[in-house]
Design a protein around this motif. Structure first.
Motif, mmCIF file in Angstrom:
data_model
loop_
_atom_site.group_PDB
_atom_site.id
_atom_site.type_symbol
_atom_site.label_atom_id
_atom_site.label_comp_id
_atom_site.label_asym_id
_atom_site.label_seq_id
_atom_site.Cartn_x
_atom_site.Cartn_y
_atom_site.Cartn_z
ATOM 1 N N UNK A 177 25.966 37.355 -8.987
ATOM 2 C CA UNK A 177 25.644 36.390 -10.014
ATOM 3 C C UNK A 177 24.736 35.874 -10.317
ATOM 4 N N UNK A 178 23.562 35.953 -9.456
ATOM 5 C CA UNK A 178 22.021 34.919 -9.627
ATOM 6 C C UNK A 178 21.752 36.153 -10.423
ATOM 7 N N UNK A 179 22.044 37.567 -9.875
ATOM 8 C CA UNK A 179 20.921 39.189 -11.397
ATOM 9 C C UNK A 179 21.223 38.965 -11.890
ATOM 10 N N UNK A 232 27.237 35.211 -4.517
ATOM 11 C CA UNK A 232 26.148 33.995 -5.219
ATOM 12 C C UNK A 232 25.009 35.273 -6.115
ATOM 13 N N UNK A 253 20.052 35.691 -19.527
ATOM 14 C CA UNK A 253 18.968 34.815 -19.762
ATOM 15 C C UNK A 253 18.104 35.136 -20.684
ATOM 16 N N UNK A 254 17.346 36.470 -19.632
ATOM 17 C CA UNK A 254 16.352 37.148 -19.904
ATOM 18 C C UNK A 254 17.068 37.550 -21.565
ATOM 19 N N UNK A 271 20.587 19.742 -18.882
ATOM 20 C CA UNK A 271 21.332 21.081 -18.340
ATOM 21 C C UNK A 271 22.125 21.774 -18.524
ATOM 22 N N UNK A 272 21.595 23.084 -19.370
ATOM 23 C CA UNK A 272 22.391 24.143 -19.833
ATOM 24 C C UNK A 272 22.826 25.412 -19.088
ATOM 25 N N UNK A 273 24.276 25.102 -18.392
ATOM 26 C CA UNK A 273 24.263 26.431 -17.909
ATOM 27 C C UNK A 273 24.825 27.829 -19.124
ATOM 28 N N UNK A 274 24.988 28.568 -18.405
ATOM 29 C CA UNK A 274 25.283 30.212 -19.680
ATOM 30 C C UNK A 274 26.633 29.632 -20.104
ATOM 31 N N UNK A 330 23.320 36.712 -14.136
ATOM 32 C CA UNK A 330 22.605 35.509 -14.355
ATOM 33 C C UNK A 330 21.078 35.289 -15.280
ATOM 34 N N UNK A 331 20.286 36.289 -14.404
ATOM 35 C CA UNK A 331 19.111 36.161 -14.159
ATOM 36 C C UNK A 331 18.778 37.280 -15.895
ATOM 37 N N UNK A 375 17.124 35.199 -23.981
ATOM 38 C CA UNK A 375 16.085 34.423 -24.843
ATOM 39 C C UNK A 375 14.960 35.548 -25.790
#
Lengths: 247, 214
Positions: A104-106, A101, A112-113, A1-4, A108-109, A116
């Protein structure tokens, strides 16, 4: 598991009420205000533990650099203090998100993109109008990034000679050096009308300052930088970039 | 369309739902083109039940023309259709993108004595007079390194997974490590996106192909 390794920051100036709304939407964010305004924000009910003061830095470029240096996380997201909601058009009707929530999901998403993909500067759609929403084209690699944005690592630096147009300049800098930025155009961060809200950068944005910054931007970027019609933005015009990155 | 008529602009009823505002620069540009060329486009309007003619598009032209007659295209539209036109007529036009060389070539041939019109032409050209000197010193393109490189085609492929099992299986096969959304603590409300650089994907496929051959 690797949180941002990510933190959210809200630079603010003389917008105590708007900043309260933004902080409620993003409960893990840290507010950044000038030292001389710190008491004003505390009196307005902002939490001292979620507030950091900068040494009365002038211009958004210096403040953005201060935040990146101060943050200490790999990914730093900076959100306008007049942020109100996120808009998306998954179907024919606009959907408005205010759930912390989900917001923050948006964030973080997209972060992450970007990480990467190797993008060091990222953001979201600039078009708050369904007419300009392109469901078939969810990403843009040219920007401009602005108002709500994120950085990966500490390579992105804002030009402190500029007081305005700093995000457009940072976008162009990234397009020159890293060859692309990432815009997640599925979502639009609604921060009210551009140039329409009191406080913030609007307090220092004078015609003289803008003319000075315009001259510098044109000297730096020539035909890659443009100012679109002044008709809809109180004579200020909106910044545009002209850089081909997709074929 | 019902008919094309010429009417004194002052007789046209302004649309109470009109959302467009016309700043000084736009008015001056419109006055300039009126003075040099004249009216070159018909206003759009519809006839109300009481016979009056209500504008849908062309308010600035009507304001500038004052008592002069202007061409008016009267449309056979309902109130709802008129509102749609009112909302999208200008924005659809504004979606057009410029063919830069063609625009530059066109602008180089134009000149005007009208200040408002000249400002618009300068703005269209992308430069204001004060920056011309700077650009002149630096040459036409001061940032040639910005040009698109031959290898730069930023194409991408999206894979859409409608269930978590397939998504995780694909991530495993593509050697994408598992990630955790810190904000949502297990109650994920936003679909997870992952990105794999094209060169890494090709390297991965190459390895798998070799394994298959063995």
């Amino acid at each position: 598991m690797k949180p941002l390794d990510l933190s959210v920051w809200i630079p603010s100036s003389h917008r105590t009420a708007e900043a309260r709304r933004a902080m409620a939407l993003l409960p893990t964010a840290t507010l950044v205000v000038a030292d001389s305004e710190r008491d004003e924000y505390l009196r307005a009910g902002h939490s001292a533990t979620r507030l950091i003061a900068h040494p009365d830095l002038f211009g958004l470029a210096r403040i953005r650099n201060f935040i990146v240096q101060r943050a200490g996380t790999e990914i730093v997201v900076q959100v306008d203090d007049d942020f109100q909601s996120v808009h998306a058009w998954p179907g024919r009707k606009r959907r408005i998100y205010r759930d912390p929530d989900r917001l923050m999901g948006i964030i973080e998403g997209t972060a992450r993109l970007a990480a990467e993909a190797g993008a060091r500067l990222f953001g979201w759609s600039n078009a708050g109008k369904p007419l300009y929403f392109r469901p078939h084209d969810p990403f843009d690699f040219r920007g401009p990034v602005g108002r709500v944005l994120g950085t990966v690592g500490d390579a992105v630096a804002w030009d402190e000679r500029l007081a305005t147009m700093v995000d457009t300049d940072a976008t162009l800098q990234e397009l020159l050096v890293n060859r692309f930025v990432l815009l997640d155009t599925r979502f639009y961060f609604h921060c009210g009308a551009i140039y329409g809200n009191r406080g913030g950068l609007q307090r220092i944005r004078t015609r003289e300052l803008r003319e000075r910054d315009l001259a510098l931007m044109r000297r730096k970027w020539g035909p890659c930088f443009d100012v679109t019609s002044k008709a809809k933005t109180k004579g200020m015009g909106t910044n545009a970039i002209r850089v081909v990155r997709r074929m | 369309m019902v008919e094309l008529v010429r009417l004194p602009a002052s007789e046209l009823l302004r649309n109470p739902r009109n959302w467009r505002q016309h700043p000084r620069e736009q008015r001056e540009a419109m006055e300039g083109i009126f003075a040099e060329v004249g009216v070159a486009g018909a206003a759009l309007a519809r006839r109300l039940a009481d016979g009056r003619i209500e504008l849908i598009d062309g308010e600035l032209r009507a304001d500038v023309a004052a008592d002069e007659p202007i061409p008016v295209l009267i449309l056979d539209v309902t109130e709802a259709e008129a509102l749609k036109l009112l909302a999208v007529h200008d924005p659809i036009g504004a979606m057009a993108e410029a063919n830069e060389p063609a625009l530059r070539e066109l602008l180089e041939e134009l000149d005007t004595d009208q200040a408002g019109l000249r400002d618009l032409l300068v703005e269209l050209s992308g430069y204001e007079s004060e920056s011309d000197e700077v650009l002149g010193e630096l040459g036409e393109s001061p940032v040639p390194e910005m040009d698109l490189q031959p290898y730069e085609h930023y194409d991408y492929v999206l894979f859409l997974f409608r269930n978590k099992l397939d998504f995780e299986s694909a991530c495993e096969q593509l050697a994408l490590s598992t990630v955790q959304a810190s904000a949502m603590a297990g109650k994920r409300k936003i679909g997870l996106g992952r990105c794999l650089a094209g060169d890494r994907l090709l390297a991965l496929l190459d390895v798998q192909q070799r394994r298959g051959k063995r």
